[in-house]
Design an enzyme around this catalytic site. Structure first.
Site, mmCIF file in Angstrom:
data_model
loop_
_atom_site.group_PDB
_atom_site.id
_atom_site.type_symbol
_atom_site.label_atom_id
_atom_site.label_comp_id
_atom_site.label_asym_id
_atom_site.label_seq_id
_atom_site.Cartn_x
_atom_site.Cartn_y
_atom_site.Cartn_z
ATOM 1 N N GLU A 86 0.819 -1.219 0.000
ATOM 2 C CA GLU A 86 0.000 0.000 0.000
ATOM 3 C C GLU A 86 0.851 1.266 0.000
ATOM 4 O O GLU A 86 1.230 1.770 1.055
ATOM 5 C CB GLU A 86 -0.950 0.026 1.220
ATOM 6 C CG GLU A 86 -1.848 1.257 1.203
ATOM 7 C CD GLU A 86 -2.828 1.357 2.373
ATOM 8 O OE1 GLU A 86 -2.748 0.535 3.300
ATOM 9 O OE2 GLU A 86 -3.643 2.277 2.355
ATOM 10 N N LYS B 180 -2.456 -2.023 -3.178
ATOM 11 C CA LYS B 180 -3.521 -1.151 -2.631
ATOM 12 C C LYS B 180 -3.119 0.303 -2.874
ATOM 13 O O LYS B 180 -2.447 0.918 -2.043
ATOM 14 C CB LYS B 180 -3.705 -1.442 -1.137
ATOM 15 C CG LYS B 180 -4.717 -0.525 -0.455
ATOM 16 C CD LYS B 180 -5.178 -1.077 0.878
ATOM 17 C CE LYS B 180 -6.046 -0.075 1.607
ATOM 18 N NZ LYS B 180 -6.804 -0.652 2.714
HETATM 19 P P1 13P Z 1 -9.442 4.284 3.968
HETATM 20 O O1 13P Z 1 -10.258 3.531 2.934
HETATM 21 O O2 13P Z 1 -10.284 4.909 5.047
HETATM 22 O O3 13P Z 1 -8.468 5.225 3.331
HETATM 23 O O4 13P Z 1 -8.591 3.203 4.743
HETATM 24 C C1 13P Z 1 -7.961 2.231 4.018
HETATM 25 C C2 13P Z 1 -6.715 1.803 4.677
HETATM 26 O O5 13P Z 1 -6.557 0.666 5.030
HETATM 27 C C3 13P Z 1 -5.650 2.802 4.863
HETATM 28 O O6 13P Z 1 -4.478 2.153 5.237
#
Ligand code: 13P
Length: 338
Positions: A174, A216
């Site tokens: 991510e 992600k």
């Molecule tokens: P949000 O969808 O609220 O941005 O959170 C996703 C997430 O896991 C951030 O690390």
């Protein structure tokens, strides 16, 4: 199951990931907004209510948990990971230790948590986790993100991913380019390009098998303070173009974060992306706020009203399930909300 099969199961068509891995500090902010005390009992109650919802079976392929939650038992008896698996979803765990100030920079961060990670992963696997998450954060300003931040975060993400695959779990990678700021959509496109490129360079150096990973990312979107608003079509076109050019074709699944978009925006944009998705990537959601905001409001109104909390969650999960197939519409949004 192979790592590739797990990565595809988490993001199967019509399904996506519930990011319920708010750290104790982050959930404190969410609970404060609804006037709920941030204690373990309330955290368990809210999460268990979501994980018992009927939407779990149909629209949720994976759930990201926080360290406290993966160790909890539901009040009905089974552990939280057992409850999630029972619905056919994959339990996962956030393993990073948060974004910490990067030495030598003014206000940029590098995500930490590599020390002792191999041992922690072994324990999480025993507790039932089959995938993990690590989030790197990049803020757009005149001077950032710097190459120092882009390189150090990519290096950490790659070392994390290699350790996770060694432990027979799927790493969610991510790299989040934040929406904060007044930059336009093209600036977000350019920064996201640079960030993704560096991540995949490092993942290759660290011999990570991309077939057993999930990306992600953020969507390519203007900063929240930008005056030039972009249409849903422009967001979808630029996001898909950026992913096609910078994400290797071996990556099976891409699951977006919602990053501060409203629940409806997050569904609408994901839907538009899937309407034009001609790649082989499974493209879906991995939303925290985008899936939980309405349910959280209901929890704030009355913690005992399980029916209303689940109704709100079921609706958002169903809507995002439709968006993962490009089948969402404003009409269906209204029809099912009624
Ligand atoms: P949000 O969808 O609220 O941005 O959170 C996703 C997430 O896991 C951030 O690390």
């Amino acid at each position: 199951m192979t790592l590739n099969e797990i990565a595809k199961k988490m993001c199967a068509k019509g399904k996506g990931i519930l990011a319920a891995d708010e750290s104790t500090g982050t959930i404190a902010k969410r609970f404060k907004s609804i006037n709920v005390e941030n204690v373990e009992k309330n955290r368990l109650s809210f999460r268990q209510t979501l994980f018992n919802s009927s939407a779990m079976k149909d629209f949720i392929g994976g759930v990201i948990l926080f360290d406290e939650t993966i160790r909890q038992k539901t009040t009905q008896g089974p552990s939280i990971p057992e409850l999630i698996s029972k619905h056919g979803a994959v339990p996962g765990i956030k393993v990073d230790k948060g974004a910490k100030l990067l030495a030598g920079s003014i206000d940029e961060t590098v995500t930490e948590g590599l020390d002792g990670l191999r041992e922690r992963l072994r324990e999480y696997y025993e507790l039932g986790a089959r995938f993990t998450k690590w989030r790197a954060v990049y803020k757009i300003t005149d001077k950032s993100p710097s190459s120092q931040s882009i390189k150090s975060n990519a290096h950490a993400l790659a070392r994390y991913a290699a350790l996770v695959q060694e432990a027979k779990m799927v790493p969610i990678i991510e790299p989040e380019v934040l929406m904060d700021g007044s930059h336009n959509i093209d600036k977000c496109y350019q920064v996201t390009t640079n960030v993704l490129n560096e991540c995949y360079n490092e993942l290759e150096i660290h011999k990570v098998d991309l077939k057993g990973t999930v990306l992600k990312p953020n969507m390519v979107i203007p900063g929240s303070g930008c005056k030039d608003k972009s249409s849903t079509k422009e967001i979808a076109n630029k996001t898909l173009d950026c992913l096609r050019k910078n994400v290797p074709a071996d990556v099976p699944s891409i699951a977006f974060l919602s990053g501060g978009q409203s629940e409806i925006e997050a569904s609408k944009n994901l839907n538009e992306i899937n309407k034009i998705n001609d790649s082989n990537f499974l493209i879906t959601f991995s939303y925290g706020r985008g899936l939980q905001a309405s349910a959280l409001k209901e929890f704030g109104k009355n913690q005992e009203n399980i029916e209303n909390i689940q109704k709100a969650f079921n609706h958002r999960a169903r809507m995002n399930g439709l968006s993962s197939k490009g089948e969402w519409s404003e009409d269906l949004e209204k029809e099912f909300a009624a």
